[in-house]
Design a protein around this motif. Structure first.
Motif, PDB file in Angstrom:
ATOM      1  N   GLU A 101      51.714   5.208 -27.619  1.00  0.00           N
ATOM      2  CA  GLU A 101      52.214   3.836 -27.784  1.00  0.00           C
ATOM      3  C   GLU A 101      51.353   2.854 -27.000  1.00  0.00           C
ATOM      4  OE1 GLU A 101      56.304   3.007 -27.395  1.00  0.00           O
ATOM      5  OE2 GLU A 101      56.869   4.393 -28.978  1.00  0.00           O
ATOM      6  N   LYS A 102      51.011   3.254 -25.779  1.00  0.00           N
ATOM      7  CA  LYS A 102      50.200   2.357 -24.954  1.00  0.00           C
ATOM      8  C   LYS A 102      48.854   2.093 -25.631  1.00  0.00           C
ATOM      9  CE  LYS A 102      51.602   3.815 -20.375  1.00  0.00           C
ATOM     10  NZ  LYS A 102      51.022   4.567 -19.298  1.00  0.00           N
ATOM     11  N   ASP A 103      48.261   3.189 -26.164  1.00  0.00           N
ATOM     12  CA  ASP A 103      46.969   3.048 -26.829  1.00  0.00           C
ATOM     13  C   ASP A 103      47.084   2.158 -28.054  1.00  0.00           C
ATOM     14  OD1 ASP A 103      45.925   4.611 -24.939  1.00  0.00           O
ATOM     15  OD2 ASP A 103      45.510   6.350 -26.203  1.00  0.00           O
ATOM     16  N   SER A 104      48.216   2.321 -28.777  1.00  0.00           N
ATOM     17  CA  SER A 104      48.355   1.526 -30.001  1.00  0.00           C
ATOM     18  C   SER A 104      48.430   0.038 -29.661  1.00  0.00           C
ATOM     19  CB  SER A 104      49.553   1.988 -30.829  1.00  0.00           C
ATOM     20  OG  SER A 104      50.728   1.782 -30.106  1.00  0.00           O
ATOM     21  N   TYR A 105      49.060  -0.311 -28.517  1.00  0.00           N
ATOM     22  CA  TYR A 105      49.104  -1.726 -28.123  1.00  0.00           C
ATOM     23  C   TYR A 105      47.687  -2.224 -27.819  1.00  0.00           C
ATOM     24  CZ  TYR A 105      54.121  -0.858 -27.564  1.00  0.00           C
ATOM     25  OH  TYR A 105      55.422  -0.510 -27.791  1.00  0.00           O
ATOM     26  N   LYS A 106      46.914  -1.351 -27.133  1.00  0.00           N
ATOM     27  CA  LYS A 106      45.543  -1.760 -26.795  1.00  0.00           C
ATOM     28  C   LYS A 106      44.744  -1.989 -28.075  1.00  0.00           C
ATOM     29  CE  LYS A 106      45.319   0.842 -22.514  1.00  0.00           C
ATOM     30  NZ  LYS A 106      44.955   2.154 -22.023  1.00  0.00           N
ATOM     31  N   PHE A 107      44.978  -1.079 -29.033  1.00  0.00           N
ATOM     32  CA  PHE A 107      44.228  -1.164 -30.280  1.00  0.00           C
ATOM     33  C   PHE A 107      44.574  -2.448 -31.027  1.00  0.00           C
ATOM     34  CE2 PHE A 107      42.417   0.024 -34.248  1.00  0.00           C
ATOM     35  CZ  PHE A 107      41.394   0.876 -33.887  1.00  0.00           C
ATOM     36  N   VAL A 108      45.872  -2.761 -31.072  1.00  0.00           N
ATOM     37  CA  VAL A 108      46.298  -3.977 -31.766  1.00  0.00           C
ATOM     38  C   VAL A 108      45.702  -5.197 -31.055  1.00  0.00           C
ATOM     39  CG1 VAL A 108      48.303  -5.393 -32.347  1.00  0.00           C
ATOM     40  CG2 VAL A 108      48.368  -2.949 -32.754  1.00  0.00           C
ATOM     41  N   ALA A 109      45.597  -5.118 -29.731  1.00  0.00           N
ATOM     42  CA  ALA A 109      44.998  -6.234 -28.990  1.00  0.00           C
ATOM     43  C   ALA A 109      43.534  -6.404 -29.407  1.00  0.00           C
ATOM     44  CB  ALA A 109      45.098  -5.973 -27.494  1.00  0.00           C
ATOM     45  N   CYS A 110      42.826  -5.256 -29.615  1.00  0.00           N
ATOM     46  CA  CYS A 110      41.424  -5.335 -30.067  1.00  0.00           C
ATOM     47  C   CYS A 110      41.360  -5.990 -31.445  1.00  0.00           C
ATOM     48  CB  CYS A 110      40.800  -3.942 -30.159  1.00  0.00           C
ATOM     49  SG  CYS A 110      40.534  -3.229 -28.568  1.00  0.00           S
ATOM     50  N   LEU A 111      42.292  -5.566 -32.340  1.00  0.00           N
ATOM     51  CA  LEU A 111      42.304  -6.141 -33.684  1.00  0.00           C
ATOM     52  C   LEU A 111      42.546  -7.647 -33.608  1.00  0.00           C
ATOM     53  CD1 LEU A 111      44.342  -3.530 -35.806  1.00  0.00           C
ATOM     54  CD2 LEU A 111      41.871  -3.841 -35.711  1.00  0.00           C
ATOM     55  N   ALA A 113      41.743  -9.572 -31.215  1.00  0.00           N
ATOM     56  CA  ALA A 113      40.520 -10.228 -30.734  1.00  0.00           C
ATOM     57  C   ALA A 113      39.544 -10.421 -31.895  1.00  0.00           C
ATOM     58  CB  ALA A 113      39.888  -9.388 -29.633  1.00  0.00           C
ATOM     59  N   VAL A 114      39.404  -9.357 -32.715  1.00  0.00           N
ATOM     60  CA  VAL A 114      38.512  -9.461 -33.889  1.00  0.00           C
ATOM     61  C   VAL A 114      39.008 -10.581 -34.800  1.00  0.00           C
ATOM     62  CG1 VAL A 114      37.728  -8.235 -35.975  1.00  0.00           C
ATOM     63  CG2 VAL A 114      37.879  -7.022 -33.804  1.00  0.00           C
ATOM     64  N   ALA A 115      40.340 -10.640 -35.008  1.00  0.00           N
ATOM     65  CA  ALA A 115      40.929 -11.645 -35.899  1.00  0.00           C
ATOM     66  C   ALA A 115      40.650 -13.055 -35.370  1.00  0.00           C
ATOM     67  CB  ALA A 115      42.425 -11.410 -36.034  1.00  0.00           C
ATOM     68  N   SER A 116      40.734 -13.228 -34.057  1.00  0.00           N
ATOM     69  CA  SER A 116      40.527 -14.570 -33.494  1.00  0.00           C
ATOM     70  C   SER A 116      39.085 -15.015 -33.717  1.00  0.00           C
ATOM     71  CB  SER A 116      40.813 -14.578 -31.998  1.00  0.00           C
ATOM     72  OG  SER A 116      42.001 -13.939 -31.749  1.00  0.00           O
ATOM     73  N   ILE A 117      38.142 -14.078 -33.470  1.00  0.00           N
ATOM     74  CA  ILE A 117      36.726 -14.434 -33.667  1.00  0.00           C
ATOM     75  C   ILE A 117      36.492 -14.790 -35.136  1.00  0.00           C
ATOM     76  CG2 ILE A 117      34.357 -13.553 -33.550  1.00  0.00           C
ATOM     77  CD1 ILE A 117      35.381 -11.774 -31.184  1.00  0.00           C
ATOM     78  N   ALA A 118      37.069 -13.922 -36.042  1.00  0.00           N
ATOM     79  CA  ALA A 118      36.877 -14.156 -37.479  1.00  0.00           C
ATOM     80  C   ALA A 118      37.502 -15.487 -37.891  1.00  0.00           C
ATOM     81  CB  ALA A 118      37.512 -13.012 -38.274  1.00  0.00           C
ATOM     82  N   PHE A 119      38.630 -15.831 -37.279  1.00  0.00           N
ATOM     83  CA  PHE A 119      39.315 -17.087 -37.595  1.00  0.00           C
ATOM     84  C   PHE A 119      38.409 -18.280 -37.259  1.00  0.00           C
ATOM     85  CE2 PHE A 119      41.927 -20.656 -36.087  1.00  0.00           C
ATOM     86  CZ  PHE A 119      42.716 -20.910 -37.202  1.00  0.00           C
ATOM     87  N   VAL A 120      37.885 -18.253 -36.045  1.00  0.00           N
ATOM     88  CA  VAL A 120      37.027 -19.375 -35.591  1.00  0.00           C
ATOM     89  C   VAL A 120      35.804 -19.485 -36.497  1.00  0.00           C
ATOM     90  CG1 VAL A 120      35.621 -20.223 -33.672  1.00  0.00           C
ATOM     91  CG2 VAL A 120      37.845 -19.181 -33.225  1.00  0.00           C
ATOM     92  N   TYR A 121      35.178 -18.326 -36.774  1.00  0.00           N
ATOM     93  CA  TYR A 121      33.973 -18.335 -37.601  1.00  0.00           C
ATOM     94  C   TYR A 121      34.274 -18.873 -38.999  1.00  0.00           C
ATOM     95  CZ  TYR A 121      30.177 -16.702 -40.521  1.00  0.00           C
ATOM     96  OH  TYR A 121      29.157 -16.664 -41.434  1.00  0.00           O
ATOM     97  N   THR A 122      35.401 -18.389 -39.598  1.00  0.00           N
ATOM     98  CA  THR A 122      35.733 -18.780 -40.971  1.00  0.00           C
ATOM     99  C   THR A 122      36.040 -20.276 -41.059  1.00  0.00           C
ATOM    100  OG1 THR A 122      36.663 -16.591 -41.290  1.00  0.00           O
ATOM    101  CG2 THR A 122      37.261 -18.220 -42.927  1.00  0.00           C
ATOM    102  N   VAL A 123      36.815 -20.780 -40.111  1.00  0.00           N
ATOM    103  CA  VAL A 123      37.138 -22.218 -40.131  1.00  0.00           C
ATOM    104  C   VAL A 123      35.840 -23.030 -40.046  1.00  0.00           C
ATOM    105  CG1 VAL A 123      38.315 -24.075 -38.883  1.00  0.00           C
ATOM    106  CG2 VAL A 123      39.444 -21.876 -39.172  1.00  0.00           C
ATOM    107  N   TYR A 124      34.977 -22.593 -39.142  1.00  0.00           N
ATOM    108  CA  TYR A 124      33.707 -23.296 -38.961  1.00  0.00           C
ATOM    109  C   TYR A 124      32.880 -23.248 -40.255  1.00  0.00           C
ATOM    110  CZ  TYR A 124      28.838 -23.788 -37.488  1.00  0.00           C
ATOM    111  OH  TYR A 124      27.520 -24.147 -37.397  1.00  0.00           O
ATOM    112  N   ASP A 125      32.818 -22.054 -40.857  1.00  0.00           N
ATOM    113  CA  ASP A 125      32.011 -21.859 -42.055  1.00  0.00           C
ATOM    114  C   ASP A 125      32.580 -22.632 -43.253  1.00  0.00           C
ATOM    115  OD1 ASP A 125      29.822 -20.539 -43.337  1.00  0.00           O
ATOM    116  OD2 ASP A 125      31.317 -19.276 -44.371  1.00  0.00           O
TER     117      ASP A 125
END
Ligand SMILES: Nc1ncnc2c1ncn2[C@@H]1O[C@H](COP(=O)(O)OP(=O)(O)OP(=O)(O)O)[C@@H](O)[C@H]1O
Length: 824
Positions: A101-111, A113-125
């Motif tokens: 469970e702990k690992d799954s929370y960490k993994f979702v946090a990584c996802l 982070a990826v989503a936030s970067i993709a969000f910023v990039y997509t809005v900009y693009d």
């Protein structure tokens, strides 16, 4: 709704809903001067025999003589009561400290982070061609794709299936589905003895009288003991039996003892209680009329407590008016309360003779009291239960439950440690542990004792217990050294030497030799004479040592340990069992295997499911980013088909597979998502999917939406296929016809969409198929190559994950070096 302390009178209470004990217990008044008014009067642990617990049922109440009405004082209400604590445990279970469970929370946090970067990039693009609002919508789309909102639901479905199967197949009820995954990681199971490994029922084997400090010949039929002897009166009166609706009820051990003796128990009727003065809770007389002069009346009961391991009664002989206290309980305790010169020197040998055969032995003793009744009434328990005269040993047969040995064998074969934690005698526990094969024939047992408990820092003694011969070895450096070496790593249960000790020794070691604690936790196999609190503490100590602990108990004195364990399995359906995650209706030890198998399967399912959900979201993310780069996107129906028609269906199919019901295997499933195996498999599969999507994207430049939609749709099916985990923990895919059928159907539908879609379907999906068949065949070739590479590489990765890591090699080398050293 309260817990209350009884001040006047006696109550017969059915506590089965709380403790699981099916027989009503007698509650007696607290009997102390100034009870409840002053401080230091009521001791929760010692005075349980005077406490009326919330949620239990008073079957009968009786006032004693001229004492006045039956009276109890409320001491706790609502959530503070014992029942309230059980309800609290259900409503607010302790947080499950589970790696997955702990690992799954960490993994979702990584996802995220990826989503936030993709969000910023997509809005900009997107801002280059779209308004801000539209650009933000595109970005938000990506966030819902990368962090799958259905993830928690998907993870829960797997556990719900396991929960339903446990109930249907094994009659095991589970209160917290999350605990099923935790049960999959169990590597150490603690068993209570009486009522768990052995039957609830007992048979009286016989009585071994002690007279004038000498052990006499055993008597198989206690009714032949002369009725005017203290032994006979003790067997007849020293219990907490009572008559409910004309039937004698109470502790099975007390019932067997009383019935073997051929006495009659009478209780005062409500209308004739004035005859019983001083107030007798019961009157006992031999069935044979000629012996009537030996009639005794019970004036005071000091109920049995697991913490004290004893109970007593004060009786008055109706002929001579003399008062006598009869006390019975664990032999070590009773003999320690006796006059030392009256305890036979060979009593330990006799005790061992019976306990080593697995008999449950209780000692019984007495003392004649000189004091008058009004003084006895207010005398404290410890002032009554001392300076006793030993009367004898009562020997009970307590057979093993069927199937215990098979369960132990299967657990050992699966490298799962088994430990016995019992309130009973060490020798009886050792014998039962051998009989049920908890202690394997090739193991040597070291019993740890302390030379003299009275003096602090007295040396520990290690006694070798081989079979039934006791071969004392004095304090021995080599054995301590052995313990140290073996205890360095977490024991797998396959080590040859194990340790047995009592709760008293264990407490001593924890205070005076803390350096040995971790070694004993790794080597300990039998922990005897453990109080309920010590049982719970042991479970917590094992957890601190790194074990994932399962506890199997019957609820009565195991509630604390059941609640503290990572997976508590209660073999009683009393309300107190609500503190444990699992409750087995059948009361058989086999429940532990059912829970472990279902747990391992559920854990494997959760892994597969988590990997699938993470992989699908990142695969879809890749598709959408590729399409966004051409300012294109999937059509609404394409999204709907992918999300509902493929991902939801395959996530469900991945979650519903049953366990492999064969024997448990040696290797437990992985419990860490972020470990080498699962992480590598996920990253490599993502890489493969990404590469083939890009290949399809560039292979059909005029129909990019077609290429990406077709290949990604196959990839969602393919991901489900490669992340489907079958044996050893789950049933193989070949038995899952629903999964196979749906996979074939999804692939056929995709072939249809690729090559022969009807116009209306093509329009609905907004699919712009390439005109040239060559292009379609090229995409098909890419799909086949994708399928082939994904399956082959996943198989290679699974084999790789089973190989020892470099750190394991390092440990193996260390062990080899040690062996070489010891042979020099
Ligand atoms: N009714 C009783 N009267 C007197 N002594 C008893 C009675 N029942 C048990 N004992 C003694 O008290 C000891 C502790 O009892 P407890 O109920 O805590 O554990 P247990 O039943 O022996 O074992 P387990 O912990 O495996 O259930 C027993 O081993 C026995 O010697």
């Amino acid at each position: 709704m309260c817990d209350a302390v009884l001040i006047h009178g006696t109550c017969i209470v059915d506590e089965s809903t709380l403790t699981g004990e099916s027989v009503p217990v007698t509650k007696t008044a607290i009997w102390r001067e100034g009870a409840v008014v002053g401080e230091d009067i009521y001791d929760e642990r010692v005075d349980s025999g005077s406490t009326l617990y919330c949620g239990t049922k008073v079957v009968q109440s009786r006032k004693n003589g001229r004492e006045g009405e039956v009276l109890a004082v409320c001491i706790r209400t609502g959530f503070a009561t014992t029942k309230g604590a059980v309800v609290r445990a259900v409503l607010y279970p302790p947080p499950l400290d589970f790696k997955f469970e702990k690992d799954s929370y960490k993994f979702v946090a990584c996802l995220a982070a990826v989503a936030s970067i993709a969000f910023v990039y997509t809005v900009y693009d997107k801002l280059r061609k779209h308004t801000l609002i539209h650009a933000i919508f595109y970005g938000l789309d990506l966030i819902t794709i990368v962090v799958p909102p259905a993830l928690p639901a998907a993870m829960t479905v797997g556990s719900m299936h396991a929960q339903a199967r446990l109930k249907r197949r094994s009659a095991v009820f589970c209160l917290s589905p999350r605990a099923i995954n935790v049960a999959g990681g169990i590597d150490c199971v603690c068993f209570d003895k009486t009522g768990t490994l052995t039957e609830d029922t007992l048979d009286l084997w016989g009585v071994v009288p002690i007279e004038n400090g000498q052990i006499c010949q055993p008597t198989r039929d206690p009714s032949t003991v002369p009725c005017d002897s203290h032994l006979s009166a003790a067997l007849a009166s020293c219990h907490s039996l009572t008559i409910v609706k004309g039937e004698l009820v109470g502790d099975p051990l007390d019932l067997k003892m009383f019935r073997s003796n051929d006495w009659i128990l009478e209780e005062p009727q409500m209308d004739n209680e004035s005859q019983f003065d001083p107030p007798f809770t019961s009157v006992l007389r031999p069935r044979r009329q000629a012996e009537l002069r030996t009639t005794v009346g019970v004036v005071k009961q000091l109920p049995f407590s697991s913490d004290l391991s004893r109970m007593s009664v004060v009786c008055q002989n109706l002929t001579d008016g003399k008062f006598t206290v009869y006390c019975k309980g664990a032999p070590e305790i009773i003999f320690s309360l006796c006059q030392p010169q009256l305890v036979p020197r060979d009593c330990e040998v006799t005790l061992q003779h019976y306990t080593q055969k697995g008999y449950r032995v209780i000692a019984i003793a007495y003392r004649e009291l000189e004091a008058p009744w009004f003084e006895i009434k207010t005398t404290k328990r410890e002032d009554l239960e001392w300076n006793l005269n030993p009367l004898g040993l009562i020997v009970f047969e307590n057979p093993l439950k069927p199937g215990c040995s098979e369960v132990m064998r299967e657990l050992h074969n699966a490298n799962i440690r088994t430990i016995m934690v019992t309130g009973d005698n060490l020798q009886t526990a050792l014998s039962v542990a051998r009989n049920c094969e908890m202690i394997q024939a090739d193991k040597s047992i070291q019993e740890i004792r302390i030379s003299s408990l009275a003096c602090a820092h007295s040396p520990l003694t290690f006694t070798s217990v081989t079979g039934i011969d006791i071969n004392p070895v004095n304090f021995n450096e080599k054995i301590v050294e052995n313990l140290r070496i073996e205890g360095e790593e977490k024991s797998t249960g396959t080590d040859r030497m194990c340790v047995a000790l009592t709760g008293e020794t264990w407490s001593y070691i924890k205070i005076n030799a803390p350096e040995l604690v971790s070694n004993i936790l790794n080597q300990g196999i039998v922990f005897a004479r453990m109080s309920p609190g010590q049982k719970q503490q042991l479970v917590q100590d094992l957890q601190a040592q790194g074990f994932c602990v399962g506890m199997v108990g019957d609820g009565a004195n195991d509630c604390g340990a059941l609640g503290a364990a990572n997976a508590g399995i209660s073999l009683s359906d009393a309300e107190a069992s609500a503190a444990s995650a699992f409750t087995a209706r059948t009361r058989g030890v086999h429940a532990v295997l059912a829970v472990l198998k279902e747990g391992r399967a559920a854990l494997t399912t959760s892994f597969g499911l988590f990997k699938y959900m993470a992989a699908y979201s990142l695969t879809e993310f890749t598709s959408v980013m590729l399409l966004y780069s051409q300012d294109s996107n999937f059509s609404d129906l394409q999204y709907l088909y992918i999300d509902l028609g493929l991902i939801t269906v395959f996530a469900y199919l991945l979650s519903h597979g049953p366990p492999s019901y064969g024997a448990l295997v040696k290797n437990a499933p992985e419990t860490s998502l972020l470990s080498r195996g699962p992480l590598l498999s996920l990253l490599v599969q993502l890489g493969i999917m990404g590469v083939f999507q890009m290949a399809a994207f560039y292979a059909v430049p005029h129909s990019r939406n077609y290429g990406i939609f077709v290949i990604s749709s196959v990839q969602y099916v393919l991901l489900a296929f490669v992340f489907f985990h079958g044996p050893p923990h789950r049933a193989p895919m070949s038995q899952d016809w629903l999964f196979i059928g749906t996979t074939i159907l999804a692939l056929l539908f995709m072939l249809y969409l690729m090559f022969f879609p009807a116009d209306v379907i093509e329009k609905l999906f907004d699919l712009k198929s390439p005109d040239k068949v060559k292009d379609r065949l090229l995409v098909l070739f890419l799909i086949l190559a994708n399928i082939f590479s994904a399956i082959v590489i996943e198989q290679i990765l699974r084999i790789y994950a089973t190989l020892p890591r470099w750190t394991d090699w390092h440990l193996l080398a260390q062990r080899f070096y040690r062996i070489c050293q010891s042979h020099r």
